[in-house]
Design a protein around this motif. Structure first.
Motif, PDB file in Angstrom:
ATOM      1  N   VAL A 141       0.756  -1.373  -0.332  1.00 42.76           N
ATOM      2  CA  VAL A 141       0.202   0.185  -0.124  1.00 42.76           C
ATOM      3  C   VAL A 141       1.111   1.153  -0.033  1.00 42.76           C
ATOM      4  CG1 VAL A 141      -1.568   1.379   1.176  1.00 42.76           C
ATOM      5  CG2 VAL A 141      -1.878  -1.261   1.127  1.00 42.76           C
ATOM      6  N   LEU A 165       3.842   1.508  -1.341  1.00 47.05           N
ATOM      7  CA  LEU A 165       4.421   1.728  -2.317  1.00 47.05           C
ATOM      8  C   LEU A 165       3.416   2.337  -3.490  1.00 47.05           C
ATOM      9  CD1 LEU A 165       6.656  -1.321  -2.664  1.00 47.05           C
ATOM     10  CD2 LEU A 165       7.433   1.048  -3.060  1.00 47.05           C
ATOM     11  N   ILE A 166       2.230   1.908  -3.412  1.00 45.36           N
ATOM     12  CA  ILE A 166       1.215   2.317  -4.249  1.00 45.36           C
ATOM     13  C   ILE A 166       0.885   3.703  -3.971  1.00 45.36           C
ATOM     14  CG2 ILE A 166      -1.215   2.212  -4.883  1.00 45.36           C
ATOM     15  CD1 ILE A 166      -1.125  -0.851  -4.687  1.00 45.36           C
ATOM     16  N   LYS A 167       0.811   4.006  -2.721  1.00 42.80           N
ATOM     17  CA  LYS A 167       0.430   5.391  -2.315  1.00 42.80           C
ATOM     18  C   LYS A 167       1.579   6.495  -2.199  1.00 42.80           C
ATOM     19  CE  LYS A 167      -3.824   4.891   0.120  1.00 42.80           C
ATOM     20  NZ  LYS A 167      -4.558   5.597  -0.871  1.00 42.80           N
ATOM     21  N   GLU A 168       2.895   6.127  -2.557  1.00 41.45           N
ATOM     22  CA  GLU A 168       3.957   6.657  -2.716  1.00 41.45           C
ATOM     23  C   GLU A 168       4.297   7.583  -1.377  1.00 41.45           C
ATOM     24  OE1 GLU A 168       5.570   8.341  -6.570  1.00 41.45           O
ATOM     25  OE2 GLU A 168       3.268   8.195  -7.100  1.00 41.45           O
TER      26      GLU A 168
END
Lengths: 267, 297
Positions: free
Chosen positions: B98, B100-103
């Motif tokens: 999560v 990584l996806i949301k940076e």
């Protein structure tokens, strides 16, 4: 790019099935492609005859023959990589994680891109592995006089890469359409037969069209090499037209994969 | 007032079924916005469209005044229906995906896991979790990006009473930080306890939107009991609009607008009626909700 690959890695690195499939692939493919001489010995013991030729003298691993022999045999193991691709995609649907990924801030295009990147990575690693086996086995078995042909016909290595990459992209599209692991594996297995049936159904003058279908296209990259040892004419190089056709298929397959989810509700 | 989310004629049609029909909503910044509705009224479909997993068939929506995009979703903490994670990964590994996806940085992972009370099991695989733990992890995941807006769809589903109380407190704490929360629920009591605003959906259409405090305003009802002379006194009391006998010799009294139980108590005391039971009844959201549903049959 880097971030998408990292996302994909963090999904996979703790996933045992991934390591098992990839492990089996490299071990089985490695052992098989390196035991060609053992196979010939076994054939000889069974009394097989290649006409006048002494079976043990067949230059399977000599440069430059080795590149076509090796890549041709090695590509048969790509089904294992295909199963991995199927699982990595159908899991996202059965766990519904694709939906959560999108909620969290991944676009549908990002999702496809992350799968394409991991497929690209696997294809590269697999190609490098085959290349190293080629260098190793060729160096062991080639007589001194043939060492200068080491990189002749090395074009079969990029051809192997292209065949693997496009095959896995094709598998990806099938998995995205079917969304279930078992059925996807079955369809991937029968898909070549479907293209063959199209060839049979088409009237003679139109049969050449099947060469433009995706599975035919990627299979045509590397011709069966072994006929040359019983003095049959074979194509011992990679045709430019085949490379061009397969390069064309890369964007087509990625686009097709994207279309399967572009406008869909992810529930 | 600044608007965090607005929808304009947002619609979703499945074949002949109108799951959401021309919805106009506007969620003010800093509010805790409850979306109420019976099962199948279009709550989750609406949230799904706002999060781009369901494609609207009509209308549009804006987050922070701009059309929805993946960059905006990265700043929204959202859970929809059931918790969704990779079953073979631990809580920590799932939150890493999560992050990584949301940076966002992974540094907040221990903090949010602590916040929902999952520290002890954080390295166990997700598939070994109970429903309550899964629910907590999804809230941790929604908190991970330190979101400006949280979307919670039935966040207390499957939790035990302690868990429900914990999550409720968590929502109140988050709201007190000035964050906006959109909460879909069919638990009216829950919405009344934590929400500032609410909207009611029925069969995909918006039938009411307003403030929770307004529900509690208006004419109030008082339950009163006294040993003697109560009924006569009530009948002549100018503060009382009406009274009806209730159980155990009590009376349910409807006060004149603006008058409270304290006024009634003083009046009765002056008339030498000694009250043995006095209770103000706030109008419950539940009652209002059922009224709304009935009016819109």
């Amino acid at each position: 790019m880097n971030r998408l690959l990292k996302i994909e890695f963090s999904k996979l690195l703790s996933y045992r099935t991934f390591w098992i499939l990839i492990g089996i692939y490299f071990v089985v493919m490695g052992i098989t492609t390196m035991s060609g001489m053992e196979f010939l010995k076994w054939l000889a013991e069974k009394g097989a005859q290649f006409g006048e030729v002494n079976i043990m003298k067949v230059p399977l691993y000599h440069f430059p023959d080795i590149w076509q022999n090796l890549t041709y045999v090695a590509q048969y193991f790509r089904l294992l990589l295909g199963i991995f691709v199927i699982i990595s995609i159908t899991n996202e649907f059965s766990y519904k994680t694709i939906r959560q990924n999108v909620i969290d801030g991944l676009s549908r295009a990002d999702f496809i891109a992350s799968k394409v990147l991991i497929i690209l990575g696997i294809s590269i690693v697999s190609t490098v592995f085959v290349f190293l086996i080629g260098i190793l086995m060729g160096s062991i078995y080639s007589p001194e006089s043939e060492m200068r042909f080491m990189f002749k016909h090395i074009d079969f290595i990029p051809a192997f890469f292209l065949a693997t990459f496009n095959y896995l992209l094709l598998v990806m599209v099938i998995a995205l359409i079917v969304k279930r692991a078992g059925l996807s594996i079955v369809i991937v297995l029968v898909y070549p037969a479907i293209e063959f049936m199209i060839e049979v159904i088409l009237p003679g003058p139109l049969e050449f069209l099947t060469n433009y279908l995706p599975y035919h296209a990627l299979s045509n990259l590397i011709d069966v090499p072994f006929g040359r040892y019983i003095f049959l004419e074979i194509r011992d190089s990679v045709a430019f037209s085949d490379i061009a056709l397969n390069l064309l298929y890369i964007p087509i397959l990625i686009w097709a994969g994207y279309q399967t989810i572009a406008k869909k509700n992810l529930s | 007032m600044e608007t965090v989310l607005s929808t304009h004629q947002l619609s979703k049609q499945y074949g002949r079924l109108k799951a959401v029909d021309k919805l106009d909503l506007s969620v003010p910044k800093g509010s805790v916005f409850g979306i109420l509705g019976p099962n199948g009224s279009g709550k989750t479909t609406t949230l799904g469209m706002l999060l781009d997993v369901i494609q609207p068939t009509g209308g549009s929506y804006d987050w922070f005044g701009k059309p929805g995009s993946k960059e905006q979703r990265k700043k929204i903490g959202a859970i929809l229906e059931t918790p969704i994670f990779y079953p073979y990964l631990s809580a920590v590994k799932n939150l890493e995906v999560v992050a990584l996806i949301k940076e966002v940085s992974k540094d907040r992972i221990p903090q949010v896991i602590e916040q929902v009370g999952l520290s002890e099991r954080q390295h166990d695989k997700y598939r070994t979790y109970s429903l309550g733990m899964k629910q907590r992890l999804s809230i941790a995941s929604a908190l991970l990006c330190d979101p400006e807006v949280m979307i919670l769809d039935e966040p207390t589903n499957g939790l035990d009473p302690q868990g429900i109380a914990d999550i409720r407190q968590l929502i109140i704490n988050i709201a007190n930080e000035g964050k906006t929360i959109v909460l879909a629920s069919h638990l009216l009591d829950e919405v009344q306890k934590v929400c500032t605003d609410f909207a009611v959906l029925k069969n995909g259409t918006l039938i009411y939107t307003g403030k929770v405090e307004d529900v509690e305003k208006g004419e109030s009802k008082v339950i009163v009991k006294a040993e003697e002379n109560l009924e006569n006194t009530l009948a002549n009391c100018p503060l009382v609009q009406g009274h009806i006998p209730s159980t155990n010799g009590r009376f349910e009294v409807t006060m004149v607008t603006g008058k409270t139980s304290a006024d009634l108590n003083k009046y009765l005391f002056d008339k030498q009626v000694i009250v043995s039971h006095l209770e103000t009844q706030t109008k419950s959201l539940e009652k209002q909700f059922l009224e709304l549903l009935n009016e819109n049959k």
